[in-house]
Design a protein around this motif. Structure first.
Motif, PDB file in Angstrom:
ATOM      1  N   TYR A 653      60.400  56.420  28.293  1.00 12.35           N
ATOM      2  CA  TYR A 653      59.195  56.157  27.546  1.00 12.35           C
ATOM      3  C   TYR A 653      58.023  56.289  28.171  1.00 12.35           C
ATOM      4  O   TYR A 653      56.869  56.753  27.794  1.00 12.35           O
ATOM      5  N   GLY A 654      57.910  55.529  29.371  1.00 14.21           N
ATOM      6  CA  GLY A 654      56.666  55.509  30.157  1.00 14.21           C
ATOM      7  C   GLY A 654      56.449  56.597  31.143  1.00 14.21           C
ATOM      8  O   GLY A 654      55.746  56.592  31.975  1.00 14.21           O
ATOM      9  N   ASP A 655      57.199  57.698  30.809  1.00  9.14           N
ATOM     10  CA  ASP A 655      56.929  58.997  31.448  1.00  9.14           C
ATOM     11  C   ASP A 655      56.969  58.890  33.074  1.00  9.14           C
ATOM     12  O   ASP A 655      56.040  59.229  33.723  1.00  9.14           O
ATOM     13  N   MET A 656      58.066  57.976  33.571  1.00  9.26           N
ATOM     14  CA  MET A 656      57.968  57.663  34.874  1.00  9.26           C
ATOM     15  C   MET A 656      59.032  58.451  35.713  1.00  9.26           C
ATOM     16  O   MET A 656      60.153  58.905  35.109  1.00  9.26           O
ATOM     17  N   SER A 657      58.503  58.845  37.005  1.00  8.57           N
ATOM     18  CA  SER A 657      59.632  59.390  37.800  1.00  8.57           C
ATOM     19  C   SER A 657      60.234  58.569  38.828  1.00  8.57           C
ATOM     20  O   SER A 657      59.635  57.170  38.564  1.00  8.57           O
ATOM     21  N   LEU A 658      61.305  58.646  39.250  1.00  6.66           N
ATOM     22  CA  LEU A 658      61.889  57.538  40.052  1.00  6.66           C
ATOM     23  C   LEU A 658      62.005  57.972  41.591  1.00  6.66           C
ATOM     24  O   LEU A 658      62.274  59.001  41.980  1.00  6.66           O
ATOM     25  N   THR A 659      61.806  56.887  42.348  1.00  7.24           N
ATOM     26  CA  THR A 659      62.207  57.098  43.624  1.00  7.24           C
ATOM     27  C   THR A 659      63.126  55.841  44.151  1.00  7.24           C
ATOM     28  O   THR A 659      62.775  54.588  43.681  1.00  7.24           O
ATOM     29  N   GLN A 660      64.000  56.209  44.757  1.00  3.40           N
ATOM     30  CA  GLN A 660      64.934  55.177  45.248  1.00  3.40           C
ATOM     31  C   GLN A 660      64.894  55.049  46.462  1.00  3.40           C
ATOM     32  O   GLN A 660      65.297  55.848  47.320  1.00  3.40           O
ATOM     33  N   ILE A 661      64.871  53.678  47.083  1.00  3.80           N
ATOM     34  CA  ILE A 661      65.120  53.423  48.760  1.00  3.80           C
ATOM     35  C   ILE A 661      66.676  53.039  48.739  1.00  3.80           C
ATOM     36  O   ILE A 661      67.061  51.938  48.024  1.00  3.80           O
ATOM     37  N   THR A 662      67.492  53.747  49.269  1.00  4.42           N
ATOM     38  CA  THR A 662      68.752  53.536  49.260  1.00  4.42           C
ATOM     39  C   THR A 662      69.379  52.910  50.637  1.00  4.42           C
ATOM     40  O   THR A 662      70.628  52.509  50.515  1.00  4.42           O
ATOM     41  N   ASP A 663      68.858  52.681  51.476  1.00  4.97           N
ATOM     42  CA  ASP A 663      69.077  52.119  52.843  1.00  4.97           C
ATOM     43  C   ASP A 663      68.371  50.900  53.152  1.00  4.97           C
ATOM     44  O   ASP A 663      67.282  50.652  52.700  1.00  4.97           O
ATOM     45  N   LEU A 664      68.811  50.095  53.898  1.00  5.87           N
ATOM     46  CA  LEU A 664      68.218  48.822  54.462  1.00  5.87           C
ATOM     47  C   LEU A 664      67.632  48.867  55.825  1.00  5.87           C
ATOM     48  O   LEU A 664      68.213  49.848  56.632  1.00  5.87           O
ATOM     49  N   PRO A 665      66.614  48.092  55.875  1.00  6.53           N
ATOM     50  CA  PRO A 665      66.220  48.086  57.331  1.00  6.53           C
ATOM     51  C   PRO A 665      67.303  48.311  58.483  1.00  6.53           C
ATOM     52  O   PRO A 665      68.134  47.133  58.072  1.00  6.53           O
ATOM     53  N   PRO A 666      67.343  48.620  59.787  1.00  6.32           N
ATOM     54  CA  PRO A 666      68.323  48.538  60.657  1.00  6.32           C
ATOM     55  C   PRO A 666      68.543  47.081  61.186  1.00  6.32           C
ATOM     56  O   PRO A 666      67.596  46.426  61.151  1.00  6.32           O
ATOM     57  N   GLY A 667      69.584  46.722  61.555  1.00  2.43           N
ATOM     58  CA  GLY A 667      69.942  45.355  62.140  1.00  2.43           C
ATOM     59  C   GLY A 667      70.380  44.330  60.993  1.00  2.43           C
ATOM     60  O   GLY A 667      70.305  43.099  61.582  1.00  2.43           O
ATOM     61  N   ARG A 668      70.045  44.746  59.803  1.00  2.00           N
ATOM     62  CA  ARG A 668      70.734  43.541  58.901  1.00  2.00           C
ATOM     63  C   ARG A 668      71.994  43.506  59.002  1.00  2.00           C
ATOM     64  O   ARG A 668      72.661  44.352  58.784  1.00  2.00           O
ATOM     65  N   ILE A 669      72.328  42.130  58.798  1.00  2.00           N
ATOM     66  CA  ILE A 669      73.669  41.649  58.873  1.00  2.00           C
ATOM     67  C   ILE A 669      73.920  41.344  57.368  1.00  2.00           C
ATOM     68  O   ILE A 669      73.290  40.195  56.827  1.00  2.00           O
ATOM     69  N   PRO A 670      75.074  41.888  56.881  1.00  2.00           N
ATOM     70  CA  PRO A 670      75.355  41.490  55.289  1.00  2.00           C
ATOM     71  C   PRO A 670      75.580  39.960  55.194  1.00  2.00           C
ATOM     72  O   PRO A 670      76.058  39.162  56.159  1.00  2.00           O
ATOM     73  N   VAL A 671      75.012  39.518  54.173  1.00  2.00           N
ATOM     74  CA  VAL A 671      75.020  38.226  54.134  1.00  2.00           C
ATOM     75  C   VAL A 671      76.477  37.470  53.571  1.00  2.00           C
ATOM     76  O   VAL A 671      77.010  38.212  52.682  1.00  2.00           O
ATOM     77  N   GLU A 672      76.891  36.710  54.173  1.00  2.00           N
ATOM     78  CA  GLU A 672      78.283  36.369  53.995  1.00  2.00           C
ATOM     79  C   GLU A 672      78.092  35.256  52.763  1.00  2.00           C
ATOM     80  O   GLU A 672      77.342  34.422  52.547  1.00  2.00           O
ATOM     81  N   THR A 673      79.100  35.445  51.554  1.00  2.00           N
ATOM     82  CA  THR A 673      78.850  34.760  50.237  1.00  2.00           C
ATOM     83  C   THR A 673      80.171  33.874  50.088  1.00  2.00           C
ATOM     84  O   THR A 673      81.191  34.460  50.140  1.00  2.00           O
ATOM     85  N   PHE A 674      79.948  32.634  49.805  1.00  2.00           N
ATOM     86  CA  PHE A 674      81.018  31.660  49.346  1.00  2.00           C
ATOM     87  C   PHE A 674      80.913  31.207  47.924  1.00  2.00           C
ATOM     88  O   PHE A 674      79.585  30.777  47.638  1.00  2.00           O
ATOM     89  N   ILE A 675      81.849  31.257  47.168  1.00  2.00           N
ATOM     90  CA  ILE A 675      81.868  30.448  45.937  1.00  2.00           C
ATOM     91  C   ILE A 675      82.616  29.293  45.871  1.00  2.00           C
ATOM     92  O   ILE A 675      83.856  29.273  46.458  1.00  2.00           O
ATOM     93  N   ILE A 676      82.009  28.226  45.694  1.00  2.00           N
ATOM     94  CA  ILE A 676      82.581  26.876  46.000  1.00  2.00           C
ATOM     95  C   ILE A 676      82.342  26.129  44.869  1.00  2.00           C
ATOM     96  O   ILE A 676      81.454  25.928  44.016  1.00  2.00           O
TER      97      ILE A 676
END
Ligand SMILES: Nc1ncnc2c1ncn2[C@@H]1O[C@H](COP(=O)(O)OP(=O)(O)OP(=O)(O)O)[C@@H](O)[C@H]1O
Length: 909
Positions: A653-676
């Motif tokens: 509705y807002g007449d928008m085009s989309l741009t998507q950034i699909t990668d993360l800056p290099p060197g990022r280490i995925p965050v380890e997640t724990f459910i406790i």
């Protein structure tokens, strides 16, 4: 027009890139009409979820015994085997032989009843005589036999035209043979049966009731196994007895003549269709219904209605109109519906496997089976999206002069990789800014900047949405876009939802500008928030008005009426979904007028600053902008890290085009997640992990759901009282506190101390959720994590793992039962996927909150979160149509339809 031929040269996949939101992160595309895709996706999620308030049955719906509030069934039905032609063949025939449900409802708004004999749609009625393209927009007055009173009632409820009536879609369908599973108390049931008795009973001097008993034959449910449900033929049948009761209080209702006339309305042996909620009675197979609808079937001998097992449409009521009355009127309009009302050319509908419009209306209101209803739904959703797309492209083409330009624009939509300005053509300021960055851009950051700059050079105001997962580096992309505009002597505004974020961006930008070399005059940047002292704020406003300040970063204050710009060329709206449509719209239009006015002033006052601007603008005009440039609204770049439906809605509705950034800056280490689980042992473990992290030099966020302890919700941990507890526990490490009730400078100070390392533990509420960037923060602990949505937790988690350190996120759930729902975060770190999970689990209403969901545009049947594929097809179809005729002159019916649905003046913001 030979669309088949066009299709061969047409690269669908590249054109589809225009709508990347359709593909949900790296998760598989949701195939709407493929049972396996949707169901597997969901069951996979659900297998690990404790889905409070979520009913998997409604997704795998076989449309049986649905409660009125349940969702549309078409999420899962298998790929329909019906072909458009098969629908067409007997749709008229079945309709004419089909009994029309009469309004005999007891509980109904009794003023609205249809006198069967008075309404006829004759073959030569004025309805049929209407020109085809105008048929749908004819007034309901043309339904012959409709009394003036009914007309008025319909019109008062918004049903002015036949289109409005036909677009009153069934809320769901009930399968008339649906009683295949055990019947539960409170369940919504719809059955065909025979009236066994009808009695008006006087209970005492002022109380009476009518009891109609209907016997319904249903398939006996001997087993609960799924196979048994399918294997209906191998099972026996049994009769259930529905006791329809209506109560009357008052002596005048106890007279025998009244009771006799009541019971006389229902004849023994009459075949009826009954729907309503059942209550089990003591006697087996007997059920009571107090709120019900009862429709006599017109032709008692004609059992085809239920023998064919047609899904029975259940309509929502509207403005007090009885759903059965509406069903009846709609059925009459359908009977008169011309076959060739479709404005979309046949070759397009065929190319996309769509029903004709005529068949779609029949299919949605009177489907022979659920597959047909689903196909119909697909066509009608397609139309909702298609006209939006055509309207948007049409308007863009109108803004261009020559055929070559127009073809060029369409071509760029087909091949989005062409919608980019290569770095060599960026302004020198942008290039210098880029050079000063302490890192190189990732490839998708680079293409995002190129796409945006391409837009900035168009003579049409950009309305672009920049999406990317948390921490992917959207801010710097937006800064580069601002530089491009500043490089041509214009101004930029950067609006963010919180002061904290505004301050952070401001300092971040100043740092980056400081590193810039070989620039004679660096852009002047200002910060304007609600906390800016009055005097300073006045100076900034003056600077913006005169053009002395070229870039302003701020909160809502930027859209205050007294903020005027000299030459605003781009407005960046960060976390745009946090701003209402109205706010954003105001921002947009306000800037349009003020910038226009003030540009003229600048031109007239002839100041040297003004000259610089004018000179640069001429330069901008030479590099692609039109000469009418001065009348342009500012470009808008919205940014979001959460692909919520509202975002998609705005994209439409807002007449928008989309741009998507699909990668993360290099060197990022995925965050380890724990459910406790938050037991004593659980907390001990967490504290131990925190200590380990602090000992190796890490920084820890502790996130609490509330600031102060609440008496009503004592189980919630609160940030403020915990400060002391945590400080005592981690004595060698200083702790800080940050929450929304603190003053702006206190907040900034607390964050500053954490950033500098003075404090190593920051106890905070969810104020840090949006955009806070402390790259070396390495651990996050979220208390009462079950209180947060999945997408929200992902955003919070995004506050760590932004630098080179290996980071951890610990989600503490108060109860064992809530652990499951959170598990999805352990498995995935794909924000687009997680947002979609959240959507499916909680629905847009919960996800968006009241403020935003209230602004959702109305899509009568499309579900934005799952209908993305149809949007994609609609976009392709729109490109084909406009490719064949830029001005739609070849498709007059389509053009007329477009103006009915999408008045062009309303397009855009
Ligand atoms: N190409 C890059 N290489 C290395 N670091 C980068 C790059 N781009 C951005 N960064 C850094 O990554 C961090 C996150 O960037 P930024 O704050 O722009 O992310 P974001 O997409 O706005 O995230 P959020 O949605 O969380 O606000 C910042 O510290 C930024 O300096």
């Amino acid at each position: 027009m030979n669309l088949k031929g066009a299709k061969a040269e047409f690269d669908d996949s590249s054109a589809c890139k225009r709508f990347p939101s359709i593909i949900l992160g790296s998760s598989p595309q949701v195939e709407l009409y493929d049972e396996t895709a949707c169901c597997t996706e969901l069951s996979r999620v659900l297998a690990t979820q404790n889905c409070e308030g979520f009913h998997p049955d409604s997704i795998g719906a076989k449309l049986v015994q649905e409660s009125p509030s349940e969702t549309w069934p078409s999420l899962s039905p298998a790929l329909p085997s019906v072909t458009p032609s098969s629908v067409k063949e007997d749709s008229y025939e079945t309709l004419s032989s089909q009994p029309v449900a009469l309004e005999t409802t007891e509980k109904s708004n009794s003023s609205v009843t249809v006198e069967e004999s008075s309404i006829k749609v004759e073959p030569e009625s004025p309805l049929n005589a209407a020109p085809i393209e105008l048929f749908l927009d004819r007034s309901i007055n043309c339904i012959s036999g409709l009394s003036k009173r009914h007309c008025r009632q319909l019109e008062n409820c918004g049903f002015h035209t036949l289109r409005k009536l036909l677009h009153h879609f069934p809320r769901t369908y009930a399968d008339l043979q649906n009683a295949r599973t055990a019947i539960d108390d409170g369940q919504y049931l719809i059955c065909i049966g025979t009236i066994l008795s009808s009695r008006g009973i006087r209970a005492n001097y002022s109380f009476s009731f009518l009891e109609v008993v209907v016997g319904c034959e249903i398939a006996e449910n001997q087993s609960t196994s799924e196979h048994a449900v399918d294997d209906i033929d191998s099972k026996g049948k049994k009769t259930i007895y529905l006791h329809l009761k209506k109560f009357f209080r008052g002596t005048r209702f106890t007279y025998q003549p009244f009771l006799k006339s009541l019971e006389g309305k229902y004849k023994e042996g009459e075949i009826v269709c009954v729907s309503g909620k059942v209550r089990t009675m003591r006697t087996k197979d007997h059920f009571e219904m107090r709120e019900y609808n009862i429709d006599a079937l017109e032709d008692q001998k004609d059992s085809s209605f239920h023998a064919k097992e047609r899904p029975y449409p259940i309509y929502p009521s509207k403005g007090g109109l009885n759903p059965n009355f509406l069903r009846d009127i709609i059925a009459r309009v359908l009977q008169a519906l011309p076959v060739n009302i479709d404005p979309i050319p046949k070759d397009v509908t065929q190319d996309f496997g769509l029903l004709s419009l005529h068949d779609a209306y029949i299919g949605i209101h009177r489907p022979k089976n659920i597959d047909e209803a689903d196909l119909a739904r697909k066509r009608l959703i397609f139309d909702e999206f298609f006209y939006l797309q055509v309207g948007r492209l049409y308007q863009m083409l109108e803004g261009l002069g020559t055929k070559i330009e127009k073809d060029g624009l369409l071509d760029r939509y087909r091949k989005p990789e062409l919608n980019a300005i290569f770095m060599e053509e960026w302004s020198s300021l942008t290039k210098k800014f880029l050079k000063a960055l302490p890192y190189s851009l990732t490839s998708s950051q680079l293409s995002a900047v190129s796409e945006i700059i391409w837009d900035l050079k168009r003579p049409i105001p950009m309305n672009r949405l920049l999406q990317g997962d948390v921490g992917c580096g959207k801010t710097v992309v937006a800064f580069l876009a601002c530089m491009e505009v500043l490089g041509s002597g214009y101004q930029a505004a950067f609006m963010v939802p919180t002061e904290l974020l505004a301050i952070q961006h401001y300092h971040h930008l100043l740092n980056l500008l400081e590193n810039m070399e070989e620039v004679e005059q660096k852009p002047s940047v200002a910060l304007l928030t609600g906390s800016t002292p009055t005097k300073q704020s006045r100076i900034i406003r003056e600077g913006l008005q005169t053009g002395n300040i070229s870039l302003v970063i701020g909160t809502h204050s930027l859209i205050a009426e007294n903020v005027e710009f000299s030459a605003l060329r781009i407005a960046v709206v960060d976390e745009q979904h946090r701003f209402g449509v109205i706010q954003r719209g105001r921002f947009n239009s306000k800037l349009y007028y003020t910038s226009l006015g003030s540009r003229m002033e600048v031109g007239m006052d002839g100041s040297s600053k003004g000259d610089v601007h004018m000179g640069s603008r001429m330069e901008a005009g030479m590099d692609g902008s039109s000469k009418d440039d001065v009348h342009m609204a500012p470009h808008v770049l919205a940014m979001s890290a959460t692909p919520i439906p509202r975002t998609l809605a705005l994209a439409l509705y807002g007449d928008m085009s989309l741009t998507q950034i699909t990668d993360l800056p290099p060197g990022r280490i995925p965050v380890e997640t724990f459910i406790i689980e938050g037991t004593d042992d659980g907390f001990e473990n967490v504290y131990k992990m925190m200590l380990d992290e602090l000992e190796i030099g890490g920084k820890v966020y502790l996130v609490y759901p509330v600031i102060e302890q609440s008496e009503q919700l004592p189980q919630l941990r609160a940030a403020s009282p915990e400060l002391e507890v945590i400080s005592r526990r981690f004595q060698g490490y200083s702790c800080g506190l940050l929450h929304g009730r603190m003053k702006s400078d206190e907040k900034e100070e607390a964050l500053g101390r954490f950033r500098s390392g003075e404090t190593r533990i920051l106890l905070s509420t969810q104020v840090i959720e949006i955009g806070v960037d402390v790259p070396d923060a390495s651990m996050m602990v979220v208390m009462n994590a079950e209180r947060f949505g999945i997408a929200q937790l992902h955003q919070l988690r995004g506050r760590v793992g932004r630098g080179q350190r290996k980071s951890k996120c610990l989600l503490l759930a108060s109860t064992a039962s809530s652990l499951n729902r959170l598990k999805v975060l352990e498995k995935s770190s794909d924000g687009f996927y997680l947002a979609n999970v959240d959507l499916l689990l909680r629905g847009p209403g919960d996800l968006l909150g009241k403020k935003q969901s209230g602004h959702l545009p109305e899509f009568p049947i499309a579900r934005l979160e799952i209908d993305g594929n149809i949007l994609q097809e609609a976009h392709l179809a729109a490109l084909k149509i406009l490719g064949a005729s830029h001005d739609l002159e070849q498709f007059m019916a389509l053009k007329a339809e477009l103006s009915m649905r999408q008045p062009l003046c309303l397009l855009g913001d």
